[in-house]
Design an enzyme around this catalytic site. Structure first.
Site, mmCIF file in Angstrom:
data_model
loop_
_atom_site.group_PDB
_atom_site.id
_atom_site.type_symbol
_atom_site.label_atom_id
_atom_site.label_comp_id
_atom_site.label_asym_id
_atom_site.label_seq_id
_atom_site.Cartn_x
_atom_site.Cartn_y
_atom_site.Cartn_z
ATOM 1 N N CYS A 105 0.836 -1.205 0.000
ATOM 2 C CA CYS A 105 0.000 0.000 0.000
ATOM 3 C C CYS A 105 0.872 1.257 0.000
ATOM 4 C CB CYS A 105 -0.919 -0.012 1.218
ATOM 5 S SG CYS A 105 -1.986 1.437 1.334
ATOM 6 N N CYS A 155 -0.323 4.027 2.267
ATOM 7 C CA CYS A 155 -0.146 3.758 3.702
ATOM 8 C C CYS A 155 1.291 4.015 4.132
ATOM 9 C CB CYS A 155 -0.480 2.301 4.021
ATOM 10 S SG CYS A 155 -2.016 1.710 3.355
ATOM 11 N N ASP A 156 2.244 3.563 3.316
ATOM 12 C CA ASP A 156 3.642 3.523 3.742
ATOM 13 C C ASP A 156 4.585 4.423 2.949
ATOM 14 O OD1 ASP A 156 2.898 1.519 5.571
ATOM 15 O OD2 ASP A 156 3.089 -0.020 4.042
#
Length: 293
Positions: free
Chosen positions: A129, A132-133
């Site tokens: 993701c 997300c990261d």
């Protein structure tokens, strides 16, 4: 006894719950992770009708709060088995529940690459993701693997915060939206590597480099990257329910637009076989399944 149990708290499941609740039924919804599903991890949603831009988290919380306001009962439990019959029995990691109808909205999970050390590198440079990261790799060099819309979106997002982005695709043209592909090609800090596959990821305890191989020339190339983002598709979370749900060769539920498997068993969202998996098709499925149930 609950009228309807929904398994899965993504957009499809939450929408199904709302439609069933508005139809005067009692609804219990089970979710083992985060409400909103995969979209909750997206930085921006820009292709939902009438909504110019909203974060995936805000979108998810709006859905959750809407279902809650209608009276949905939520359970943070993992469903392990469903037993069919006139009365359905839903078995979770904590308890057993009875209902008159079940709606499967179990979604899908990211497909693994098959790298020998994939599990070791998750959270140590490897991610599924980008939104997300991605921030962990600000001003660093990263690679994205894939050629669909998700991979293109990941590359665009990372290009804004990372130094350099390598986009590795096994074919010589993208499968994703053409408008996204055009935007990626226009990015000066994105290098597209066509006809190539991911062969190795190296580094201990964190990722240091990857090796990609050109399928035409058989030439291998090492890329020094701190982050590796895999966007190579999804796997439906249906395996545990194969005794009830008719699955195709890829594990998706074979079901028509009516979202009905049989009396009392319904399915909606990304786990269903369909041409397009988007927020719009998820909530459309949810409204049909909830109404039918």
């Amino acid at each position: 006894m609950t009228d309807i149990i929904v398994i899965g708290g993504g957009p499809a499941g939450l929408t199904a719950a709302m439609y069933a609740l508005r139809g005067g039924k009692s609804v219990m919804l089970f979710e083992k992770e985060a409400y909103g599903g995969q979209i909750s991890k997206s930085a921006n949603v820009e292709n939902y009708p009438s909504v110019k831009s909203v974060s995936g988290f805000e979108f998810s919380m709006n859905l959750y709060n809407q279902a809650k306001a209608f009276g949905c009962e939520f359970r943070k439990e993992r469903v392990t088995r469903v037993e069919d019959g006139e009365i359905k029995r839903v078995i979770t990691s904590k308890d057993e529940y009875e209902c008159k109808a079940v709606i499967f909205a179990v979604g899908a999970t990211p497909r693994k690459s098959g790298l020998e050390n994939e599990e070791e590198l998750i959270g140590r440079g490897l991610s599924y993701c980008a939104h997300c990261d991605g921030n962990f790799f600000r001003k660093k060099d990263v690679a994205v693997i894939g050629g669909g819309s998700t991979a293109l979106q990941d590359a665009l997002y990372l290009s804004e915060i990372c130094n350099r982005v390598y986009l590795v695709h096994r074919r010589n043209e993208f499968r994703g939206e053409s408008t996204l592909a055009e935007r990626v090609r226009a990015k000066e800090n994105v290098e597209i590597i066509y006809d190539s596959t991911l062969e190795k990821a190296e580094g201990k305890p964190v990722l240091k480099s990857i090796t990609v191989k050109n399928k035409v020339t058989l030439e291998e190339r090492q890329l020094d990257v701190s982050g590796l983002f895999l966007a190579i598709g999804q796997e439906p979370a249906t395996k545990e329910f194969s005794d009830i749900l008719p699955l195709d060769e890829y594990g998706y539920v074979s079901c028509d637009e009516g979202c009905k498997i049989k009396e009392g068993i319904y399915v909606c969202g990304d786990c269903r076989r369909k041409a397009l998996r988007q927020l719009t098709t998820a909530v459309a499925d949810g409204s049909v399944a909830g109404s039918e149930a």
